[in-house]
Design an enzyme around this catalytic site. Structure first.
Site, PDB file in Angstrom:
ATOM      1  N   ARG A 208      35.570  27.325  25.396  1.00  0.00           N
ATOM      2  CA  ARG A 208      36.125  28.362  26.570  1.00  0.00           C
ATOM      3  C   ARG A 208      34.658  29.318  27.119  1.00  0.00           C
ATOM      4  O   ARG A 208      34.949  29.520  28.464  1.00  0.00           O
ATOM      5  CB  ARG A 208      37.234  28.578  26.408  1.00  0.00           C
TER       6      ARG A 208
ATOM      7  N   ASN B 224      42.004  42.573  31.309  1.00  0.00           N
ATOM      8  CA  ASN B 224      42.681  40.395  32.331  1.00  0.00           C
ATOM      9  C   ASN B 224      43.480  39.923  31.284  1.00  0.00           C
ATOM     10  O   ASN B 224      44.420  39.869  31.441  1.00  0.00           O
ATOM     11  CB  ASN B 224      41.552  40.702  32.870  1.00  0.00           C
TER      12      ASN B 224
ATOM     13  N   TYR C 253      57.476  39.399  27.240  1.00  0.00           N
ATOM     14  CA  TYR C 253      56.460  40.208  28.339  1.00  0.00           C
ATOM     15  C   TYR C 253      56.107  40.980  28.694  1.00  0.00           C
ATOM     16  O   TYR C 253      55.397  42.404  29.314  1.00  0.00           O
ATOM     17  CB  TYR C 253      56.299  38.801  28.562  1.00  0.00           C
TER      18      TYR C 253
ATOM     19  N   LYS D 180      53.681  44.502  28.657  1.00  0.00           N
ATOM     20  CA  LYS D 180      53.238  45.086  30.223  1.00  0.00           C
ATOM     21  C   LYS D 180      52.988  46.846  30.463  1.00  0.00           C
ATOM     22  O   LYS D 180      52.562  46.741  31.146  1.00  0.00           O
ATOM     23  CB  LYS D 180      53.203  44.136  31.151  1.00  0.00           C
TER      24      LYS D 180
ATOM     25  N   VAL E 267      50.679  35.119  40.824  1.00  0.00           N
ATOM     26  CA  VAL E 267      49.983  34.223  42.340  1.00  0.00           C
ATOM     27  C   VAL E 267      50.225  33.103  40.944  1.00  0.00           C
ATOM     28  O   VAL E 267      49.946  33.020  39.428  1.00  0.00           O
ATOM     29  CB  VAL E 267      48.678  35.328  42.292  1.00  0.00           C
TER      30      VAL E 267
ATOM     31  N   THR F 156      48.406  30.751  39.529  1.00  0.00           N
ATOM     32  CA  THR F 156      47.414  31.051  38.192  1.00  0.00           C
ATOM     33  C   THR F 156      48.141  29.641  37.264  1.00  0.00           C
ATOM     34  O   THR F 156      49.094  29.764  37.264  1.00  0.00           O
ATOM     35  CB  THR F 156      46.639  32.061  37.478  1.00  0.00           C
TER      36      THR F 156
HETATM   37  N1  LIG Z   1      50.085  35.422  37.453  1.00  0.00           N
HETATM   38  C1  LIG Z   1      50.133  35.847  38.127  1.00  0.00           C
HETATM   39  O1  LIG Z   1      51.353  35.686  38.202  1.00  0.00           O
HETATM   40  C2  LIG Z   1      50.586  37.404  36.994  1.00  0.00           C
HETATM   41  C3  LIG Z   1      51.193  38.633  37.156  1.00  0.00           C
HETATM   42  C4  LIG Z   1      51.428  39.672  37.051  1.00  0.00           C
HETATM   43  C5  LIG Z   1      50.545  39.664  36.190  1.00  0.00           C
HETATM   44  N2  LIG Z   1      49.814  38.911  35.849  1.00  0.00           N
HETATM   45  C6  LIG Z   1      48.659  39.063  34.547  1.00  0.00           C
HETATM   46  O2  LIG Z   1      47.832  39.066  35.184  1.00  0.00           O
HETATM   47  C7  LIG Z   1      46.703  38.768  34.075  1.00  0.00           C
HETATM   48  C8  LIG Z   1      45.790  37.662  34.012  1.00  0.00           C
HETATM   49  O3  LIG Z   1      46.518  36.527  34.756  1.00  0.00           O
HETATM   50  P1  LIG Z   1      46.287  35.140  35.070  1.00  0.00           P
HETATM   51  O4  LIG Z   1      47.990  34.652  35.851  1.00  0.00           O
HETATM   52  O5  LIG Z   1      45.020  34.809  35.794  1.00  0.00           O
HETATM   53  O6  LIG Z   1      46.722  34.419  33.462  1.00  0.00           O
HETATM   54  P2  LIG Z   1      45.606  32.845  33.483  1.00  0.00           P
HETATM   55  O7  LIG Z   1      45.647  31.721  34.329  1.00  0.00           O
HETATM   56  O8  LIG Z   1      46.870  32.419  31.996  1.00  0.00           O
HETATM   57  O9  LIG Z   1      45.013  33.168  32.378  1.00  0.00           O
HETATM   58  C9  LIG Z   1      44.436  34.237  31.078  1.00  0.00           C
HETATM   59  C10 LIG Z   1      42.953  34.218  30.821  1.00  0.00           C
HETATM   60  O10 LIG Z   1      43.301  35.277  29.993  1.00  0.00           O
HETATM   61  C11 LIG Z   1      43.457  34.170  28.582  1.00  0.00           C
HETATM   62  N3  LIG Z   1      43.109  33.934  26.800  1.00  0.00           N
HETATM   63  C12 LIG Z   1      44.572  34.019  27.036  1.00  0.00           C
HETATM   64  N4  LIG Z   1      44.983  34.427  26.005  1.00  0.00           N
HETATM   65  C13 LIG Z   1      43.416  34.795  24.705  1.00  0.00           C
HETATM   66  C14 LIG Z   1      43.503  34.794  24.090  1.00  0.00           C
HETATM   67  N5  LIG Z   1      44.076  35.206  22.267  1.00  0.00           N
HETATM   68  N6  LIG Z   1      42.047  35.454  23.771  1.00  0.00           N
HETATM   69  C15 LIG Z   1      41.253  34.840  24.311  1.00  0.00           C
HETATM   70  N7  LIG Z   1      41.505  35.203  25.891  1.00  0.00           N
HETATM   71  C16 LIG Z   1      43.167  34.774  26.543  1.00  0.00           C
HETATM   72  C17 LIG Z   1      43.314  32.585  28.936  1.00  0.00           C
HETATM   73  O11 LIG Z   1      42.016  32.255  28.360  1.00  0.00           O
HETATM   74  P3  LIG Z   1      42.608  30.302  28.267  1.00  0.00           P
HETATM   75  O12 LIG Z   1      41.774  29.885  29.354  1.00  0.00           O
HETATM   76  O13 LIG Z   1      40.980  29.812  27.741  1.00  0.00           O
HETATM   77  O14 LIG Z   1      44.019  30.362  27.898  1.00  0.00           O
HETATM   78  C18 LIG Z   1      42.283  33.350  30.333  1.00  0.00           C
HETATM   79  O15 LIG Z   1      41.699  33.224  31.131  1.00  0.00           O
HETATM   80  C19 LIG Z   1      47.549  39.204  32.664  1.00  0.00           C
HETATM   81  O16 LIG Z   1      47.253  40.053  32.602  1.00  0.00           O
HETATM   82  C20 LIG Z   1      49.187  38.537  33.157  1.00  0.00           C
HETATM   83  O17 LIG Z   1      49.154  38.911  32.889  1.00  0.00           O
HETATM   84  C21 LIG Z   1      49.225  37.582  36.350  1.00  0.00           C
END
Ligand SMILES: NC(=O)c1ccc[n+]([C@@H]2O[C@H](COP(=O)([O-])OP(=O)(O)OC[C@H]3O[C@@H](n4cnc5c(N)ncnc54)[C@H](OP(=O)(O)O)[C@@H]3O)[C@@H](O)[C@H]2O)c1
Length: 252
Positions: A45, A89, A148, A152, A179, A181
C-alpha cells in the site's frame, strides 16, 4: 471558490494516505509545494500511495490495527524531525468492533503521545460522533462493544484533551461530511473536495482563523460537538484507560 491563504512550505504527516481523503489531502498539499510524508498499512500500500502522490517526500508503513506497528509508525515519523502538522486521518467503518476500537480510538492516542509534538494536530472525526457514547467501561474487554460513532467520539475527546493540555499546539477536529470514498460509498451526497479542504486549511493556512484549538469544523465552518468530548473527568478517565491498555502514558 474559497480563497485560502497558505504559509510557506510546511512538513506534514497524514495517516492513512494510500486512499480516500488522506490521499486527496496529501495530493493537494504536495501540489501546493508542502513537504508531505504519507502513511500506509504495509509496503504494498505504501508503493501504491507513492504512485498516487508522486510529489510526496516519503511513505511510512505500519498497520494501525497492531499496537507494535503503530508504535513503530511513531518512531518512523520522529526520524523526520518535528512536523508542522499531523493529520490523524486513518479510520475504519464497517469492520469488527475490535478493529474499529484499535484503529480509530487507540492508534491516534498512541501516535499523539509518541510523535514529537507538532505545531498543529488535526483529527478526523465524523458527525456520527454526536450519537456516540464514551462507553469507557468497555475498554478493557477482549471484544469491546465500541461502535464507529463511539470511536469518533473518542477522537473528539482526545482532540479536546490535547487542546486543553498542550497550550503550544493547535489541536482541532473535522467532520469531512459524507463523501464518496471507499468508506463513504459511491452514493455519498457530500462534495468530495470539501471533504478534504478543511483538514488541509487547518494544517497549513496562515489565516488567523485556524490558529485556534479545541474546535470542531465541517466544511471550514465551526460546529458544535458532543458535550461528552469536553467533559474533563471523562477525558482524564479516557486517557488513563488508553495508558493502561497501551502502556504509553500521555505526555503532560
Ligand atoms: N468518507 C466519509 O463519508 C467520512 C465521513 C465522516 C468521517 N470520515 C472519516 O474520514 C477519515 C478518512 O476516511 P475516508 O473516507 O478517506 O476512508 P477510506 O477511503 O476508507 O480511507 C481510509 C484510509 O485509512 C487507511 N487505514 C485503514 N485501516 C488502516 C490500518 N489498520 N492501518 C493503516 N491504515 C489504515 C486505509 O488504508 P487502505 O487504503 O490500505 O485500506 C485508507 O488509506 C476516516 O477517519 C473516517 O472515519 C469519513
Amino acid at each position: 471558490m474559497i480563497r485560502l491563504k497558505f504559509t510557506e512550505m510546511a512538513k506534514i504527516l497524514i495517516t492513512g494516505s494510500a486512499d480516500g481523503l488522506g490521499q486527496l489531502s496529501a495530493k493537494s498539499l504536495a501540489d501546493q509545494g508542502h513537504q508531505v510524508v504519507l502513511h500506509a498499512r504495509n509496503s504494498e500500500r505504501a508503493r501504491y500511495a507513492k504512485q498516487k502522490v508522486p510529489g510526496a517526500e516519503h511513505v511510512i508503513s505500519g498497520d494501525l490495527s497492531d499496537l507494535d506497528e503503530t508504535i513503530n509508525v511513531a518512531y518512523g515519523a520522529n526520524a523526520w524531525g518535528r512536523f508542522d502538522a499531523v493529520i490523524h486521518n486513518a479510520g475504519v467503518y464497517q469492520t469488527p468492533t475490535r478493529e474499529i476500537f484499535i484503529v480509530n480510538t487507540i492508534a491516534p492516542y498512541i501516535l499523539t503521545c509518541l510523535i514529537q509534538k507538532p505545531k498543529r494536530l488535526i483529527y478526523l472525526s465524523s458527525s456520527m460522533h454526536l450519537h456516540g457514547r464514551a462507553n469507557l467501561e468497555n475498554f478493557k474487554n477482549d471484544y469491546p462493544r465500541i461502535s464507529y460513532s463511539d470511536s469518533k467520539l473518542h477522537v473528539m475527546m482526545l482532540c479536546m484533551a490535547v487542546a486543553r493540555k498542550w497550550s503550544d499546539v493547535y489541536a482541532n477536529a473535522v467532520d469531512p461530511g459524507w463523501v464518496p470514498t471507499k468508506m463513504g460509498g459511491q452514493g455519498a451526497p457530500d462534495d468530495l473536495q470539501k471533504g478534504y479542504e478543511t483538514q488541509t486549511w487547518l494544517a497549513v493556512s496562515n489565516d488567523s482563523r485556524p490558529k485556534v484549538s479545541g474546535r470542531y469544523y465541517y466544511h471550514l465552518a465551526e460546529r458544535r460537538y458532543n458535550p461528552q468530548a469536553g467533559d474533563v473527568m471523562l477525558q482524564e478517565r479516557f486517557l488513563s484507560l488508553c495508558r493502561d491498555i497501551t502502556g504509553v502514558p500521555f505526555p503532560q
